[in-house]
Design a protein around this motif. Structure first.
Motif, PDB file in Angstrom:
ATOM      1  N   ALA A   1       0.849  -1.202   0.000  1.00  0.00           N
ATOM      2  CA  ALA A   1       0.000   0.000   0.000  1.00  0.00           C
ATOM      3  C   ALA A   1       0.878   1.243   0.000  1.00  0.00           C
ATOM      4  N   HIS A   2       1.977   1.198   0.752  1.00  0.00           N
ATOM      5  CA  HIS A   2       2.902   2.333   0.763  1.00  0.00           C
ATOM      6  C   HIS A   2       3.529   2.521  -0.629  1.00  0.00           C
ATOM      7  N   ALA A   3       4.032   1.420  -1.183  1.00  0.00           N
ATOM      8  CA  ALA A   3       4.750   1.514  -2.465  1.00  0.00           C
ATOM      9  C   ALA A   3       3.841   2.036  -3.576  1.00  0.00           C
ATOM     10  N   GLN A   4       2.544   1.719  -3.457  1.00  0.00           N
ATOM     11  CA  GLN A   4       1.602   2.201  -4.470  1.00  0.00           C
ATOM     12  C   GLN A   4       1.629   3.724  -4.581  1.00  0.00           C
ATOM     13  N   GLY A   5       1.836   4.381  -3.448  1.00  0.00           N
ATOM     14  CA  GLY A   5       1.822   5.845  -3.466  1.00  0.00           C
ATOM     15  C   GLY A   5       3.207   6.452  -3.381  1.00  0.00           C
ATOM     16  N   CYS A   6       4.240   5.627  -3.438  1.00  0.00           N
ATOM     17  CA  CYS A   6       5.599   6.153  -3.221  1.00  0.00           C
ATOM     18  C   CYS A   6       6.532   5.744  -4.355  1.00  0.00           C
ATOM     19  N   PRO A   7       6.790   6.657  -5.294  1.00  0.00           N
ATOM     20  CA  PRO A   7       7.668   6.338  -6.427  1.00  0.00           C
ATOM     21  C   PRO A   7       9.059   5.912  -5.961  1.00  0.00           C
ATOM     22  N   HIS A   8       9.545   6.513  -4.882  1.00  0.00           N
ATOM     23  CA  HIS A   8      10.876   6.179  -4.372  1.00  0.00           C
ATOM     24  C   HIS A   8      10.953   4.686  -4.005  1.00  0.00           C
ATOM     25  N   CYS A   9       9.978   4.211  -3.230  1.00  0.00           N
ATOM     26  CA  CYS A   9      10.019   2.809  -2.788  1.00  0.00           C
ATOM     27  C   CYS A   9       9.694   1.853  -3.932  1.00  0.00           C
TER      28      CYS A   9
ATOM     29  N   VAL B   1      -4.224   7.655  21.254  1.00  0.00           N
ATOM     30  CA  VAL B   1      -4.249   6.218  21.484  1.00  0.00           C
ATOM     31  C   VAL B   1      -3.415   5.963  22.725  1.00  0.00           C
ATOM     32  N   ILE B   2      -3.940   5.201  23.645  1.00  0.00           N
ATOM     33  CA  ILE B   2      -3.209   4.996  24.892  1.00  0.00           C
ATOM     34  C   ILE B   2      -1.866   4.321  24.614  1.00  0.00           C
ATOM     35  N   ALA B   3      -0.890   4.632  25.451  1.00  0.00           N
ATOM     36  CA  ALA B   3       0.454   4.069  25.257  1.00  0.00           C
ATOM     37  C   ALA B   3       0.375   2.549  25.187  1.00  0.00           C
ATOM     38  N   HIS B   4       1.050   1.997  24.239  1.00  0.00           N
ATOM     39  CA  HIS B   4       1.065   0.543  24.136  1.00  0.00           C
ATOM     40  C   HIS B   4       2.384   0.085  23.542  1.00  0.00           C
ATOM     41  N   SER B   5       2.734  -1.142  23.835  1.00  0.00           N
ATOM     42  CA  SER B   5       3.906  -1.729  23.204  1.00  0.00           C
ATOM     43  C   SER B   5       3.414  -2.895  22.376  1.00  0.00           C
ATOM     44  N   HIS B   6       4.319  -3.560  21.714  1.00  0.00           N
ATOM     45  CA  HIS B   6       3.911  -4.630  20.805  1.00  0.00           C
ATOM     46  C   HIS B   6       4.572  -5.945  21.165  1.00  0.00           C
ATOM     47  N   GLY B   7       3.855  -7.001  20.916  1.00  0.00           N
ATOM     48  CA  GLY B   7       4.462  -8.314  21.039  1.00  0.00           C
ATOM     49  C   GLY B   7       5.356  -8.591  19.851  1.00  0.00           C
ATOM     50  N   GLY B   8       5.153  -7.859  18.773  1.00  0.00           N
ATOM     51  CA  GLY B   8       5.948  -8.021  17.557  1.00  0.00           C
ATOM     52  C   GLY B   8       5.940  -6.710  16.811  1.00  0.00           C
ATOM     53  N   SER B   9       6.314  -6.762  15.539  1.00  0.00           N
ATOM     54  CA  SER B   9       6.399  -5.507  14.809  1.00  0.00           C
ATOM     55  C   SER B   9       5.020  -5.026  14.376  1.00  0.00           C
ATOM     56  N   GLU B  10       4.899  -3.732  14.188  1.00  0.00           N
ATOM     57  CA  GLU B  10       3.651  -3.115  13.752  1.00  0.00           C
ATOM     58  C   GLU B  10       3.977  -2.172  12.596  1.00  0.00           C
ATOM     59  N   PHE B  11       3.370  -2.421  11.449  1.00  0.00           N
ATOM     60  CA  PHE B  11       3.530  -1.530  10.303  1.00  0.00           C
ATOM     61  C   PHE B  11       2.238  -0.740  10.150  1.00  0.00           C
ATOM     62  N   THR B  12       2.368   0.568   9.952  1.00  0.00           N
ATOM     63  CA  THR B  12       1.180   1.414   9.813  1.00  0.00           C
ATOM     64  C   THR B  12       1.344   2.341   8.617  1.00  0.00           C
ATOM     65  N   GLN B  13       0.429   2.279   7.683  1.00  0.00           N
ATOM     66  CA  GLN B  13       0.428   3.181   6.532  1.00  0.00           C
ATOM     67  C   GLN B  13      -0.681   4.206   6.737  1.00  0.00           C
TER      68      GLN B  13
END
Ligand SMILES: [Zn+2]
Length: 214
Positions: free
Chosen positions: A29-37, A143-155
């Motif tokens: 989804a990011h690459a769709q809008g990002c010519p660089h990537c 959004v209340i402070a939170h950590s992750h059990g794993g990675s989180e990618f957000t577009q």
């Protein structure tokens, strides 16, 4: 202007098909809008092809090589081609449409998780256990402070949010790892995001999102 891109490691993993499906969807989804990537991914994929070429001869059975090439030609997941995401009554901000990489995904209606915060489960039929969602946060909601059990990618699809790691506007992708403890806040324009989280669906942090700041 896009200021936050996937890391070099993430782009490489994406080009090599090594990312979990949900995370790959967010990068796509990011690459769709990002010519660089897009250019960087094309370069990495070409490099991968050259590497395969250089590996071909003696040590590698021709059959194995042919099979590898055949796999490379396969689409990343079976597409039963619904042209549009299947979305149930998902009202989006005016003028906003979902990225076409969501074609084939099953998108639930908005679910309320607190004042100003809603999410919609995005189920990928080709990876039903991957934890992907659309998250809509109203202007200036935190959004209340939170950590992750794993990675989180957000577009970021629309609007913007800020957290300890920076300011993310439409088109930006945030990459948080399991060491990140952050407290995103939507800015004046609110925020609509597509996110993938590692691990099972973690509703507890979603339900805690706005308890303190409602
Ligand atoms: Zn980019």
């Amino acid at each position: 202007m896009i200021r936050h891109h996937p890391s070099a490691e993430t782009l490489l993993a994406h080009a090599a098909g090594q990312l979990p499906a949900g995370h790959a969807l967010v990068v796509a989804a990011h690459a769709q809008g990002c010519p660089h990537c897009r250019a960087e991914l094309a370069r990495l994929e070409a490099l991968g092809g050259e590497l395969l070429d250089s590996l071909t001869p003696e040590g590698m059975a021709l059959d194995a090589f042919t099979a590898t090439l055949a796999r490379l030609d396969e689409p990343p997941h079976p597409r039963r081609v619904p042209a549009k995401p299947r979305q149930a009554n998902l009202r989006l901000p005016h003028g906003i449409s979902l990225p076409s990489v969501l074609a084939g995904a099953e998108i639930s209606r908005w679910l309320w998780v607190g004042p100003g915060v809603r999410y919609s489960r995005v189920r990928l039929p080709w990876a039903p256990n991957d934890n992907v969602m659309l998250l809509s946060v109203a202007a200036n909601r935190r959004v209340i402070a939170h950590s992750h059990g794993g990675s989180e990618f957000t577009q970021v699809l629309q609007g913007s949010f800020s957290d300890e790691t920076g300011h993310y506007g439409a088109g930006d992708m945030a990459e948080e790892d399991n060491d990140t403890n952050h407290q995103p806040r939507a800015n004046d324009d609110g925020c609509l995001c597509l996110a993938a989280l590692e691990g099972g669906l973690r509703l507890p942090w979603l339900t805690r999102l706005t308890r303190r700041f409602a």
